[in-house]
Design a protein around this motif. Structure first.
Motif, PDB file in Angstrom:
ATOM      1  N   SER A 150     -42.601 -29.310  21.794  1.00  0.00           N
ATOM      2  CA  SER A 150     -42.660 -27.860  21.894  1.00  0.00           C
ATOM      3  C   SER A 150     -42.718 -27.257  20.498  1.00  0.00           C
ATOM      4  O   SER A 150     -42.229 -27.854  19.544  1.00  0.00           O
ATOM      5  CB  SER A 150     -41.431 -27.332  22.635  1.00  0.00           C
ATOM      6  OG  SER A 150     -41.441 -25.925  22.681  1.00  0.00           O
TER       7      SER A 150
ATOM      8  N   GLN B 248     -28.756 -20.268  23.202  1.00  0.00           N
ATOM      9  CA  GLN B 248     -28.747 -20.441  24.658  1.00  0.00           C
ATOM     10  C   GLN B 248     -27.566 -19.714  25.294  1.00  0.00           C
ATOM     11  O   GLN B 248     -27.709 -19.065  26.330  1.00  0.00           O
ATOM     12  CB  GLN B 248     -28.712 -21.928  25.011  1.00  0.00           C
ATOM     13  CG  GLN B 248     -30.013 -22.630  24.683  1.00  0.00           C
ATOM     14  CD  GLN B 248     -30.011 -24.062  25.133  1.00  0.00           C
ATOM     15  OE1 GLN B 248     -29.798 -24.332  26.313  1.00  0.00           O
ATOM     16  NE2 GLN B 248     -30.228 -24.982  24.210  1.00  0.00           N
TER      17      GLN B 248
ATOM     18  N   THR C 283     -29.114 -12.402  29.812  1.00  0.00           N
ATOM     19  CA  THR C 283     -29.821 -12.443  31.089  1.00  0.00           C
ATOM     20  C   THR C 283     -28.963 -11.845  32.194  1.00  0.00           C
ATOM     21  O   THR C 283     -29.478 -11.132  33.063  1.00  0.00           O
ATOM     22  CB  THR C 283     -30.238 -13.894  31.432  1.00  0.00           C
ATOM     23  OG1 THR C 283     -31.138 -14.356  30.425  1.00  0.00           O
ATOM     24  CG2 THR C 283     -30.931 -13.961  32.778  1.00  0.00           C
TER      25      THR C 283
ATOM     26  N   SER D  10     -42.498 -21.617  27.020  1.00  0.00           N
ATOM     27  CA  SER D  10     -41.698 -21.064  28.110  1.00  0.00           C
ATOM     28  C   SER D  10     -40.404 -21.861  28.096  1.00  0.00           C
ATOM     29  O   SER D  10     -40.384 -23.033  28.491  1.00  0.00           O
ATOM     30  CB  SER D  10     -42.423 -21.196  29.452  1.00  0.00           C
ATOM     31  OG  SER D  10     -43.525 -20.332  29.494  1.00  0.00           O
ATOM     32  N   LEU D  11     -39.362 -21.222  27.589  1.00  0.00           N
ATOM     33  CA  LEU D  11     -38.114 -21.916  27.280  1.00  0.00           C
ATOM     34  C   LEU D  11     -37.191 -22.009  28.486  1.00  0.00           C
ATOM     35  O   LEU D  11     -36.986 -21.029  29.201  1.00  0.00           O
ATOM     36  CB  LEU D  11     -37.412 -21.185  26.139  1.00  0.00           C
ATOM     37  CG  LEU D  11     -38.240 -21.043  24.868  1.00  0.00           C
ATOM     38  CD1 LEU D  11     -37.647 -19.992  23.945  1.00  0.00           C
ATOM     39  CD2 LEU D  11     -38.363 -22.388  24.172  1.00  0.00           C
ATOM     40  N   VAL D  12     -36.605 -23.175  28.663  1.00  0.00           N
ATOM     41  CA  VAL D  12     -35.633 -23.411  29.721  1.00  0.00           C
ATOM     42  C   VAL D  12     -34.243 -23.279  29.117  1.00  0.00           C
ATOM     43  O   VAL D  12     -33.947 -23.896  28.092  1.00  0.00           O
ATOM     44  CB  VAL D  12     -35.814 -24.811  30.339  1.00  0.00           C
ATOM     45  CG1 VAL D  12     -34.715 -25.106  31.350  1.00  0.00           C
ATOM     46  CG2 VAL D  12     -37.185 -24.948  30.966  1.00  0.00           C
TER      47      VAL D  12
ATOM     48  N   GLU E 126     -34.884 -18.217  35.402  1.00  0.00           N
ATOM     49  CA  GLU E 126     -36.286 -18.104  34.999  1.00  0.00           C
ATOM     50  C   GLU E 126     -36.467 -18.482  33.532  1.00  0.00           C
ATOM     51  O   GLU E 126     -35.610 -18.198  32.702  1.00  0.00           O
ATOM     52  CB  GLU E 126     -36.777 -16.674  35.238  1.00  0.00           C
ATOM     53  CG  GLU E 126     -36.766 -16.313  36.714  1.00  0.00           C
ATOM     54  CD  GLU E 126     -37.370 -14.964  36.979  1.00  0.00           C
ATOM     55  OE1 GLU E 126     -38.433 -14.660  36.408  1.00  0.00           O
ATOM     56  OE2 GLU E 126     -36.768 -14.218  37.756  1.00  0.00           O
ATOM     57  N   ARG E 127     -37.592 -19.090  33.242  1.00  0.00           N
ATOM     58  CA  ARG E 127     -37.915 -19.436  31.857  1.00  0.00           C
ATOM     59  C   ARG E 127     -38.048 -18.180  31.009  1.00  0.00           C
ATOM     60  O   ARG E 127     -38.367 -17.108  31.528  1.00  0.00           O
ATOM     61  CB  ARG E 127     -39.217 -20.230  31.796  1.00  0.00           C
ATOM     62  CG  ARG E 127     -39.085 -21.614  32.386  1.00  0.00           C
ATOM     63  CD  ARG E 127     -40.426 -22.319  32.409  1.00  0.00           C
ATOM     64  NE  ARG E 127     -40.274 -23.640  32.960  1.00  0.00           N
ATOM     65  CZ  ARG E 127     -40.433 -24.759  32.268  1.00  0.00           C
ATOM     66  NH1 ARG E 127     -40.778 -24.701  30.997  1.00  0.00           N
ATOM     67  NH2 ARG E 127     -40.272 -25.924  32.840  1.00  0.00           N
TER      68      ARG E 127
ATOM     69  N   ASP F 126     -40.187 -16.685  28.091  1.00  0.00           N
ATOM     70  CA  ASP F 126     -41.424 -16.869  27.331  1.00  0.00           C
ATOM     71  C   ASP F 126     -41.237 -16.412  25.895  1.00  0.00           C
ATOM     72  O   ASP F 126     -40.599 -15.389  25.626  1.00  0.00           O
ATOM     73  CB  ASP F 126     -42.578 -16.083  27.964  1.00  0.00           C
ATOM     74  CG  ASP F 126     -43.031 -16.691  29.277  1.00  0.00           C
ATOM     75  OD1 ASP F 126     -42.705 -17.858  29.560  1.00  0.00           O
ATOM     76  OD2 ASP F 126     -43.724 -15.982  30.040  1.00  0.00           O
TER      77      ASP F 126
END
Length: 129
Positions: free
Chosen positions: A8, A17, A24, A63-65, A71-72, A74
């Motif tokens: 990536s 994170q 989020t 598109s990050l996890v 949801e990812r 972006d």
């Protein structure tokens, strides 16, 4: 832009994170945009998904996890900025201090920051392939 398995252009630190999980919960699905413009343009801006309109020249880098986030997230970059940075791997980190008032982390007393390194030859081959 497709990402080969295991490779990536963008990564997230544990601190990033953790902050993204909290943001989020507060704002719903998120996205990043890196403009490379003036002021805080060198910092990645985090927005509720859809609040920043990407254009035809913007490049989707990843598109990050994030564990615990449905949801990812972006990560977009302005096309001209990508042309200058296409040889780099970016890591999104969090540092104390206040960045741009437009990014959702600003009220938290922290800001997102990019740390970069050159892509290895193998990464470049896989990503540009």
């Amino acid at each position: 832009m497709r990402e080969p398995y295991g490779v990536s252009r963008v990564a997230l630190t544990e601190a990033a994170q953790e902050l993204l999980r909290r943001l989020t919960e507060m704002h719903g699905p998120l996205m990043f945009h890196q403009s490379g413009g003036c002021c805080d343009g060198s910092a990645p801006m985090c927005y509720p998904r859809g609040e920043f309109r990407t254009g035809a020249s913007d490049v989707l880098l990843a598109s990050l996890v994030v564990a615990g986030v449905a949801e990812r997230i972006d990560f977009w970059m302005a096309g001209q900025q990508f042309e200058r940075w296409r040889h780099t791997h970016l890591t999104v980190d969090v540092v104390p201090g206040r960045g741009s008032g437009f990014s959702v982390e600003a009220p938290e007393g922290v800001r997102f920051l990019i740390r970069s390194r050159l892509l290895s030859e193998e990464e470049r081959r896989l990503l540009d392939g």
